[in-house]
Design a protein around this motif. Structure first.
Motif, short mmCIF file in Angstrom:
data_model
loop_
_atom_site.label_atom_id
_atom_site.label_comp_id
_atom_site.label_asym_id
_atom_site.label_seq_id
_atom_site.Cartn_x
_atom_site.Cartn_y
_atom_site.Cartn_z
N ALA A 285 43.72 -51.64 16.58
CA ALA A 285 45.06 -51.90 17.11
C ALA A 285 45.85 -50.61 17.27
O ALA A 285 46.57 -50.42 18.27
N ALA A 286 45.71 -49.70 16.30
CA ALA A 286 46.41 -48.41 16.40
C ALA A 286 45.89 -47.56 17.55
O ALA A 286 46.62 -46.71 18.08
N MET A 287 44.63 -47.78 17.94
CA MET A 287 44.01 -46.98 18.99
C MET A 287 44.06 -47.66 20.36
O MET A 287 43.38 -47.24 21.29
N THR A 288 44.88 -48.70 20.50
CA THR A 288 44.91 -49.49 21.74
C THR A 288 45.11 -48.60 22.97
O THR A 288 44.43 -48.76 23.99
N PHE A 289 46.03 -47.67 22.90
CA PHE A 289 46.35 -46.83 24.06
C PHE A 289 45.84 -45.40 23.89
O PHE A 289 46.33 -44.48 24.55
N SER A 290 44.86 -45.22 23.03
CA SER A 290 44.30 -43.88 22.83
C SER A 290 43.66 -43.34 24.10
O SER A 290 43.66 -42.13 24.35
N GLY A 291 43.12 -44.23 24.93
CA GLY A 291 42.53 -43.79 26.19
C GLY A 291 43.55 -43.13 27.10
O GLY A 291 43.24 -42.17 27.81
N TRP A 292 44.79 -43.64 27.08
CA TRP A 292 45.84 -43.01 27.87
C TRP A 292 46.09 -41.58 27.40
O TRP A 292 46.23 -40.66 28.22
N VAL A 293 46.15 -41.39 26.09
CA VAL A 293 46.41 -40.05 25.55
C VAL A 293 45.30 -39.09 25.95
O VAL A 293 45.56 -37.97 26.43
N ALA A 294 44.05 -39.51 25.78
CA ALA A 294 42.92 -38.64 26.12
C ALA A 294 42.86 -38.36 27.61
O ALA A 294 42.58 -37.22 28.03
N THR A 295 43.12 -39.38 28.42
CA THR A 295 43.07 -39.20 29.88
C THR A 295 44.14 -38.23 30.35
O THR A 295 43.87 -37.34 31.16
N LEU A 296 45.36 -38.40 29.87
CA LEU A 296 46.43 -37.49 30.27
C LEU A 296 46.15 -36.07 29.80
O LEU A 296 46.36 -35.11 30.55
N ALA A 297 45.67 -35.92 28.57
CA ALA A 297 45.36 -34.58 28.08
C ALA A 297 44.25 -33.94 28.90
O ALA A 297 44.33 -32.74 29.24
N GLY A 298 43.23 -34.70 29.24
CA GLY A 298 42.17 -34.16 30.09
C GLY A 298 42.65 -33.83 31.48
O GLY A 298 42.23 -32.82 32.07
N TRP A 299 43.53 -34.67 32.01
CA TRP A 299 44.07 -34.42 33.36
C TRP A 299 44.91 -33.16 33.37
O TRP A 299 44.83 -32.34 34.29
N TYR A 300 45.73 -32.95 32.34
CA TYR A 300 46.53 -31.73 32.26
C TYR A 300 45.64 -30.50 32.13
O TYR A 300 45.92 -29.45 32.73
N THR A 301 44.57 -30.63 31.35
CA THR A 301 43.63 -29.51 31.22
C THR A 301 43.06 -29.13 32.58
O THR A 301 43.00 -27.95 32.94
N THR A 302 42.66 -30.14 33.35
CA THR A 302 42.07 -29.91 34.66
C THR A 302 43.06 -29.34 35.66
O THR A 302 42.78 -28.35 36.35
N GLU A 303 44.23 -29.96 35.74
CA GLU A 303 45.17 -29.60 36.81
C GLU A 303 45.96 -28.34 36.50
O GLU A 303 46.13 -27.48 37.37
N ILE A 304 46.45 -28.19 35.27
CA ILE A 304 47.14 -26.94 34.93
C ILE A 304 46.12 -25.81 34.91
O ILE A 304 46.42 -24.67 35.29
N GLY A 305 44.89 -26.12 34.50
CA GLY A 305 43.85 -25.09 34.46
C GLY A 305 43.45 -24.55 35.81
O GLY A 305 42.77 -23.51 35.88
N ARG A 306 43.84 -25.22 36.89
CA ARG A 306 43.53 -24.74 38.24
C ARG A 306 44.54 -23.71 38.72
O ARG A 306 44.28 -22.97 39.68
N GLN A 307 45.69 -23.66 38.09
CA GLN A 307 46.75 -22.74 38.53
C GLN A 307 46.25 -21.29 38.46
O GLN A 307 45.41 -20.96 37.63
N PRO A 308 46.78 -20.43 39.34
CA PRO A 308 47.91 -20.61 40.26
C PRO A 308 47.53 -21.23 41.60
O PRO A 308 48.31 -21.18 42.56
N TRP A 309 46.31 -21.79 41.69
CA TRP A 309 45.82 -22.32 42.95
C TRP A 309 46.08 -23.82 43.05
O TRP A 309 45.90 -24.55 42.08
N LEU A 310 46.49 -24.26 44.23
CA LEU A 310 46.51 -25.68 44.53
C LEU A 310 45.13 -26.10 45.04
O LEU A 310 44.59 -27.12 44.63
N VAL A 311 44.56 -25.28 45.93
CA VAL A 311 43.16 -25.40 46.35
C VAL A 311 42.53 -24.05 46.07
O VAL A 311 42.93 -23.04 46.65
N THR A 312 41.57 -24.01 45.18
CA THR A 312 41.04 -22.75 44.66
C THR A 312 40.59 -21.82 45.77
O THR A 312 39.76 -22.17 46.60
N GLY A 313 41.18 -20.62 45.78
CA GLY A 313 40.79 -19.60 46.74
C GLY A 313 41.34 -19.78 48.13
O GLY A 313 41.15 -18.90 48.99
#
Length: 455
Positions: free
Chosen positions: A356-384
């Motif tokens: 029950a405590a982990m009901t929305f844990s997938g949201w936390v992991a997904t958002l953290a992974g998405w931020y890793t991916t998208e912020i990690g692409r900076q300063p490029w919007l489309v690499t190169g």
């Protein structure tokens, strides 16, 4: 903050809210199909009761995803006109493929899936459930193809400053696409399975031990316990691919400033971009190279080799650790609950509280992974090809700030309404077969074909 930064925050807020709901519906559609197939095979009403509850959650999540996705697409024209001007010849068709092959499929058969049971032939209802599940997956595929292409572009040429497609197969099958699609689909599976297991555990802890609730909880637990090792493997392969194509992103994820052989694994640190060093570092020697290169002496290029061309380190470093940390918790909790089911035939109360405590844990992991991916692409919007600042439109900062505040207020209200609706559904008594209020009687089933007692 200037207009570009505010526009980035606005788009990040929009996509952060939007991604919560596809992360549920992509996999929940397939879970619904499994529940329906089990009912078809056994005629056990417990499976159908579980289906009826979770199809409501699917419909609610689908509606929220559609609404937030529409507003997000408007920002390409208002805040980021340079994006479509530079790469619209590729992004436009990929987004159109998503609408034509996926969204229309979902929208066409969603009503049959929601309202057709007992009103259309059973095979048609099952087919509608399959086609909706397929549509959600195809929608994710095309969006992730575009996102992967933005990370690792291929199959194009630049003419007069504009990207033109030269090989659509290379665009679709770009170097990071297989890893990114696999990683996201598994993430959706974990998000949906923990939602199913956690909300079912909450219902059970409140005293609802009807077979439909227990069946759903068991399905959620065993799906999660199966998928989390696969996600760890897929994440490892995705990391190797990222190290090859985006080494600066990996260096930011690991907080590595100088190129190292036998690099240590920074369990925790506080990266200091200004000082180009880590504070409060806790490191396990050489383990970083082993994980990232599968060699104790593997070389990891440091951030100082990419000065001016690497992302902000602190948010990428922390987001990656949140994702990994939640993943480890998912592994422990899902296996604990699965072992409890295997040994006792039902979950223990401590394991149910953990679920029950982990009901929305997938949201936390997904958002953290998405931020890793998208912020990690900076300063490029489309690499190169296209930097983020080059794509922003000339919208005044005050205008963006006003619309951002409005977005945040609306999203906060909608999120609270969504969570409140889930809580309301979870507190209602479980359905009990064909004579439940509001449900049509199913032809061909005798009155005795109700719930099988026990689990």
């Amino acid at each position: 903050m200037d207009g570009v930064m505010l526009s980035r925050i606005q788009f990040a807020a929009n996509i952060s809210f939007h991604i919560l709901f596809p992360a549920i519906t992509i996999a929940l559609g397939w879970i619904l199909l499994f529940l329906k197939l089990r009912f078809n095979a056994t005629r056990d009403e417990a499976w159908m009761d579980a289906y009826k509850f979770w199809v409501k959650v699917f419909a609610l999540s689908f509606a929220m995803g559609v609404v937030s996705g529409v507003t997000m697409s408007f920002q390409f024209g208002t805040n980021w006109p340079g994006y479509m001007e530079r790469v619209g010849n590729i992004a436009g068709p990929l987004l159109a493929y998503e609408v034509i092959t996926a969204f229309f499929l979902e929208a066409t058969f969603l009503a049959v899936m929601l309202f057709g049971y007992g009103r259309v032939p059973d095979r048609l209802h099952t087919l509608a459930t399959f086609l909706v599940a397929l549509g959600t997956t195809m929608s994710a595929f095309w969006i992730l193809v575009l996102n992967s292409w933005m990370q690792t572009p291929a199959g194009f040429e630049i003419r007069d400053g504009v990207a033109h497609a030269t090989d659509w197969a290379a665009i679709i099958l770009n170097p990071s696409m297989p890893y990114r699609v696999t990683h996201m689909l598994l993430a959706s599976g974990l998000t949906a399975s923990f939602l199913v297991a956690g909300l079912s555990a909450f219902r059970w802890l409140r005293g609802d031990d009807s077979p439909g609730v227990l069946r759903a909880m068991r399905v959620g637990v065993f799906v999660a316990a199966t998928l989390i090792p696969l996600q760890i493997l897929a994440g490892d392969m995705h990391g190797l691919n990222t190290l090859h194509h985006q080494p600066q992103k990996v260096a930011a994820m690991e907080g590595i400033w100088e190129t190292e052989r036998g690099a240590g694994l920074r369990l925790f640190a506080w990266p200091d971009d200004a000082g180009r060093r880590n504070r409060f570092e806790v490191e396990i020697p050489r383990l970083g190279s082993l994980i990232l290169t599968h060699s104790w002496d593997g070389e990891i290029r440091g951030l100082n080799e990419f000065e001016g061309q690497h992302p902000p380190v602190l948010p990428v470093f922390l987001a990656f650790r949140v994702m990994v940390g939640v993943g480890v918790l998912m592994l422990l909790v899902s296996w604990w609950a699965a072992l409890s089911f295997w040994r006792r035939g039902r979950v223990s109360r401590p394991a149910a509280w953990a679920l029950a405590a982990m009901t929305f844990s997938g949201w936390v992991a997904t958002l953290a992974g998405w931020y890793t991916t998208e912020i990690g692409r900076q300063p490029w919007l489309v690499t190169g090809i296209l930097r983020t600042g080059e794509a922003a439109g000339p919208v005044p900062a005050g205008t963006v700030a006003t619309s951002l505040a409005a977005y945040l207020a609306v999203y906060a209200f909608l999120l609270l309404a969504y969570l409140g609706t889930l809580l309301h559904l979870a507190r209602r008594p479980a359905l009990t077969g064909p004579d439940a209020p509001g449900e049509p009687k199913r032809p061909g089933l005798p009155a005795a074909a109700t719930l099988v007692p026990g689990e």
